[in-house]
Design a protein around this motif. Structure first.
Motif, PDB file in Angstrom:
ATOM      1  N   THR A 182       0.801  -1.221   0.000  1.00 43.20           N
ATOM      2  CA  THR A 182       0.000   0.000   0.000  1.00 43.20           C
ATOM      3  C   THR A 182       0.835   1.272   0.000  1.00 43.20           C
ATOM      4  O   THR A 182       0.298   2.366  -0.110  1.00 43.20           O
ATOM      5  CB  THR A 182      -0.925   0.036   1.230  1.00 43.20           C
ATOM      6  N   GLY A 183       2.148   1.137   0.116  1.00 43.26           N
ATOM      7  CA  GLY A 183       2.990   2.327   0.161  1.00 43.26           C
ATOM      8  C   GLY A 183       4.424   2.016  -0.182  1.00 43.26           C
ATOM      9  O   GLY A 183       4.702   1.148  -1.008  1.00 43.26           O
ATOM     10  N   ALA A 184       5.359   2.707   0.487  1.00 41.04           N
ATOM     11  CA  ALA A 184       6.781   2.518   0.208  1.00 41.04           C
ATOM     12  C   ALA A 184       7.233   1.130   0.627  1.00 41.04           C
ATOM     13  O   ALA A 184       6.698   0.526   1.551  1.00 41.04           O
ATOM     14  CB  ALA A 184       7.606   3.577   0.941  1.00 41.04           C
ATOM     15  N   VAL A 185       8.248   0.605  -0.083  1.00 43.02           N
ATOM     16  CA  VAL A 185       8.765  -0.741   0.158  1.00 43.02           C
ATOM     17  C   VAL A 185      10.286  -0.676   0.263  1.00 43.02           C
ATOM     18  O   VAL A 185      10.945  -0.009  -0.541  1.00 43.02           O
ATOM     19  CB  VAL A 185       8.364  -1.701  -0.984  1.00 43.02           C
ATOM     20  N   PRO A 218      12.949 -15.717  -2.551  1.00 44.22           N
ATOM     21  CA  PRO A 218      14.047 -14.764  -2.319  1.00 44.22           C
ATOM     22  C   PRO A 218      13.714 -13.335  -2.731  1.00 44.22           C
ATOM     23  O   PRO A 218      14.104 -12.377  -2.079  1.00 44.22           O
ATOM     24  CB  PRO A 218      15.185 -15.332  -3.178  1.00 44.22           C
ATOM     25  N   LEU A 219      12.994 -13.192  -3.841  1.00 47.82           N
ATOM     26  CA  LEU A 219      12.576 -11.883  -4.311  1.00 47.82           C
ATOM     27  C   LEU A 219      11.055 -11.821  -4.302  1.00 47.82           C
ATOM     28  O   LEU A 219      10.377 -12.860  -4.289  1.00 47.82           O
ATOM     29  CB  LEU A 219      13.091 -11.609  -5.726  1.00 47.82           C
ATOM     30  N   THR A 220      10.536 -10.615  -4.310  1.00 53.83           N
ATOM     31  CA  THR A 220       9.088 -10.458  -4.429  1.00 53.83           C
ATOM     32  C   THR A 220       8.784  -9.323  -5.392  1.00 53.83           C
ATOM     33  O   THR A 220       9.623  -8.439  -5.615  1.00 53.83           O
ATOM     34  CB  THR A 220       8.441 -10.177  -3.058  1.00 53.83           C
ATOM     35  N   ILE A 221       7.612  -9.379  -5.981  1.00 57.02           N
ATOM     36  CA  ILE A 221       7.109  -8.256  -6.756  1.00 57.02           C
ATOM     37  C   ILE A 221       6.173  -7.486  -5.841  1.00 57.02           C
ATOM     38  O   ILE A 221       5.113  -7.988  -5.448  1.00 57.02           O
ATOM     39  CB  ILE A 221       6.366  -8.711  -8.021  1.00 57.02           C
ATOM     40  N   ALA A 222       6.599  -6.285  -5.459  1.00 53.77           N
ATOM     41  CA  ALA A 222       5.772  -5.435  -4.605  1.00 53.77           C
ATOM     42  C   ALA A 222       4.700  -4.809  -5.487  1.00 53.77           C
ATOM     43  O   ALA A 222       4.973  -3.902  -6.262  1.00 53.77           O
ATOM     44  CB  ALA A 222       6.633  -4.360  -3.950  1.00 53.77           C
ATOM     45  N   GLU A 223       3.490  -5.304  -5.351  1.00 58.87           N
ATOM     46  CA  GLU A 223       2.405  -4.952  -6.272  1.00 58.87           C
ATOM     47  C   GLU A 223       1.427  -3.981  -5.606  1.00 58.87           C
ATOM     48  O   GLU A 223       0.693  -4.345  -4.694  1.00 58.87           O
ATOM     49  CB  GLU A 223       1.678  -6.224  -6.700  1.00 58.87           C
ATOM     50  N   ARG A 224       1.452  -2.744  -6.080  1.00 60.94           N
ATOM     51  CA  ARG A 224       0.488  -1.741  -5.593  1.00 60.94           C
ATOM     52  C   ARG A 224      -0.784  -1.779  -6.430  1.00 60.94           C
ATOM     53  O   ARG A 224      -1.885  -1.731  -5.899  1.00 60.94           O
ATOM     54  CB  ARG A 224       1.112  -0.339  -5.651  1.00 60.94           C
ATOM     55  N   VAL A 225      -0.628  -1.858  -7.736  1.00 59.28           N
ATOM     56  CA  VAL A 225      -1.780  -1.963  -8.648  1.00 59.28           C
ATOM     57  C   VAL A 225      -1.476  -3.061  -9.664  1.00 59.28           C
ATOM     58  O   VAL A 225      -0.519  -2.964 -10.429  1.00 59.28           O
ATOM     59  CB  VAL A 225      -2.061  -0.641  -9.398  1.00 59.28           C
ATOM     60  N   LYS A 226      -2.260  -4.112  -9.650  1.00 60.33           N
ATOM     61  CA  LYS A 226      -2.100  -5.214 -10.594  1.00 60.33           C
ATOM     62  C   LYS A 226      -2.504  -4.772 -11.994  1.00 60.33           C
ATOM     63  O   LYS A 226      -3.429  -3.981 -12.165  1.00 60.33           O
ATOM     64  CB  LYS A 226      -2.965  -6.391 -10.151  1.00 60.33           C
ATOM     65  N   PHE A 278      -6.572   5.066 -32.417  1.00 59.39           N
ATOM     66  CA  PHE A 278      -7.280   4.614 -31.223  1.00 59.39           C
ATOM     67  C   PHE A 278      -6.362   3.644 -30.474  1.00 59.39           C
ATOM     68  O   PHE A 278      -5.590   2.910 -31.095  1.00 59.39           O
ATOM     69  CB  PHE A 278      -8.597   3.938 -31.602  1.00 59.39           C
ATOM     70  N   SER A 279      -6.458   3.647 -29.145  1.00 57.81           N
ATOM     71  CA  SER A 279      -5.468   2.924 -28.347  1.00 57.81           C
ATOM     72  C   SER A 279      -6.118   2.050 -27.280  1.00 57.81           C
ATOM     73  O   SER A 279      -7.208   2.349 -26.781  1.00 57.81           O
ATOM     74  CB  SER A 279      -4.515   3.914 -27.654  1.00 57.81           C
ATOM     75  N   TRP A 280      -5.400   0.960 -26.965  1.00 58.66           N
ATOM     76  CA  TRP A 280      -5.727   0.110 -25.823  1.00 58.66           C
ATOM     77  C   TRP A 280      -4.465   0.001 -24.982  1.00 58.66           C
ATOM     78  O   TRP A 280      -3.389  -0.315 -25.507  1.00 58.66           O
ATOM     79  CB  TRP A 280      -6.171  -1.270 -26.284  1.00 58.66           C
ATOM     80  N   GLY A 281      -4.579   0.281 -23.700  1.00 58.84           N
ATOM     81  CA  GLY A 281      -3.384   0.331 -22.866  1.00 58.84           C
ATOM     82  C   GLY A 281      -3.491  -0.482 -21.596  1.00 58.84           C
ATOM     83  O   GLY A 281      -4.566  -0.635 -21.012  1.00 58.84           O
ATOM     84  N   LEU A 282      -2.345  -1.027 -21.175  1.00 56.34           N
ATOM     85  CA  LEU A 282      -2.219  -1.715 -19.899  1.00 56.34           C
ATOM     86  C   LEU A 282      -1.469  -0.817 -18.935  1.00 56.34           C
ATOM     87  O   LEU A 282      -0.579  -0.068 -19.328  1.00 56.34           O
ATOM     88  CB  LEU A 282      -1.454  -3.031 -20.061  1.00 56.34           C
ATOM     89  N   ARG A 283      -1.795  -0.930 -17.663  1.00 53.99           N
ATOM     90  CA  ARG A 283      -1.130  -0.124 -16.647  1.00 53.99           C
ATOM     91  C   ARG A 283      -1.055  -0.902 -15.339  1.00 53.99           C
ATOM     92  O   ARG A 283      -1.991  -1.601 -14.961  1.00 53.99           O
ATOM     93  CB  ARG A 283      -1.887   1.180 -16.401  1.00 53.99           C
ATOM     94  N   GLY A 284       0.078  -0.785 -14.657  1.00 55.00           N
ATOM     95  CA  GLY A 284       0.229  -1.374 -13.343  1.00 55.00           C
ATOM     96  C   GLY A 284       1.234  -0.592 -12.528  1.00 55.00           C
ATOM     97  O   GLY A 284       1.999   0.212 -13.071  1.00 55.00           O
ATOM     98  N   ARG A 285       1.231  -0.814 -11.218  1.00 50.10           N
ATOM     99  CA  ARG A 285       2.230  -0.214 -10.324  1.00 50.10           C
ATOM    100  C   ARG A 285       2.851  -1.331  -9.499  1.00 50.10           C
ATOM    101  O   ARG A 285       2.186  -1.951  -8.670  1.00 50.10           O
ATOM    102  CB  ARG A 285       1.603   0.831  -9.405  1.00 50.10           C
TER     103      ARG A 285
END
Length: 286
Positions: free
Chosen positions: A40-43, A233-241, A262-269
């Motif tokens: 939910t925030g800084a990692v 060992p590693l993780t993906i810190a996922e704020r927005v899938k 015209f566009s289709w876009g993906l977005r994640g955090r």
């Protein structure tokens, strides 16, 4: 068929192909090298990387951004991928490649978590974490140096099994996977997949752990992982899938008027972060 109807139909095709393709793809390193943690925030110990394929760091106007190969305590960055379709192709019903292009975009986005994790591995030998030491360090007991071979593998295996917690007590992680790039494939296969040694004796390392050859791993660095310890060992810190493609198909929009696109876009955090040094050994040439 009018243009609005054609755009609605194309939107359905893009989103259907996205959902189908996303279900089909599974990264071979997911659940072994990295897992996914909702945040939910800084990692702590997030890795900011450049030249990672699949998705692009989101900058203004969806332009490609370059980040340093360093480690920070930051909030996960934004990533995007965009599929553009020219108006003429829609008007001419020339859309045969759109499903394939959507599949490629979806597969690349699906590979991005793994790409971030793999790209973080070599950085783990050099960039300091929040405690002032690299992820792979002799003080953590997870660094073995020397040319990769039977001896190096044995040292790494013993080091992983012999891991201790902060109080000095053995935690006994069980090695499960050896991850190598193409440069160490033959040697790794000789160590793990040959039933007999050159002298005819039984190979005690035969299938001792599972071998994963991942061409995304460059150079001769090799990694022994304990993947059944409750965290990776590693993780993906996922704020927005990353969700289904967002359509920008308004005929009255400025972009449609000025560019006929015209566009289709993906977005994640999200970002790769170092998580459990006690469940991986990095082997690197001296």
């Amino acid at each position: 068929m009018n243009l609005n109807q054609a755009l609605q139909n194309l939107d359905t095709v893009v989103k259907t192909v996205y959902k189908t393709t996303k279900k089909e793809y599974k990264d071979p390193l997911a659940g072994i090298l990295y897992d996914v943690t909702s945040v939910t925030g800084a990692v702590n110990n997030i890795v900011t990387l450049n030249s990672v394929p699949g998705m692009r760091e989101f900058k203004s106007e969806r332009k490609h951004g370059v980040a340093d190969n360093t480690v920070h305590t930051i909030a996960p960055r934004k990533w995007e991928s965009t599929l553009d379709v020219e108006r003429e192709k829609i008007e001419d019903d020339d859309l045969g490649q759109i499903p394939n292009q959507t599949r490629v975009m979806t597969t690349k986005s699906g590979r991005h978590y793994g790409a971030l994790a793999v790209a973080a591995l070599p950085v783990g030998f050099t960039a300091n974490l929040s405690d002032g030491k690299p992820f792979f360090h002799s003080d953590r007991g997870n660094l073995v140096t020397g040319a990769f071979g039977v001896s190096t593998f044995s040292k790494a295996f013993n080091a992983l099994v012999g891991m201790k917690d902060a109080d000095g007590d053995l935690i006994n992680p069980i090695p499960t996977h050896l991850i190598v790039g193409l440069e160490n494939r033959e040697e790794a296969e000789k160590i793990l997949l040959s039933e007999k040694l050159d002298n005819g004796q039984s190979n005690t390392n035969y299938k001792r752990v599972e071998l994963i050859v991942d061409p995304r791993i460059a150079g001769k660095a090799t990694f022994l992982v304990a993947a059944k310890e409750g965290m990776c060992p590693l993780t993906i810190a996922e704020r927005v899938k990353v969700g289904e493609p967002v359509a920008k198909t308004d005929l009255n929009s400025d972009k449609a008027f000025e560019t006929d696109i015209f566009s289709w876009g993906l977005r994640g955090r999200y970002d790769a972060a170092y998580q459990a040094a006690q469940f991986i050994i990095g082997m690197k040439g001296a």
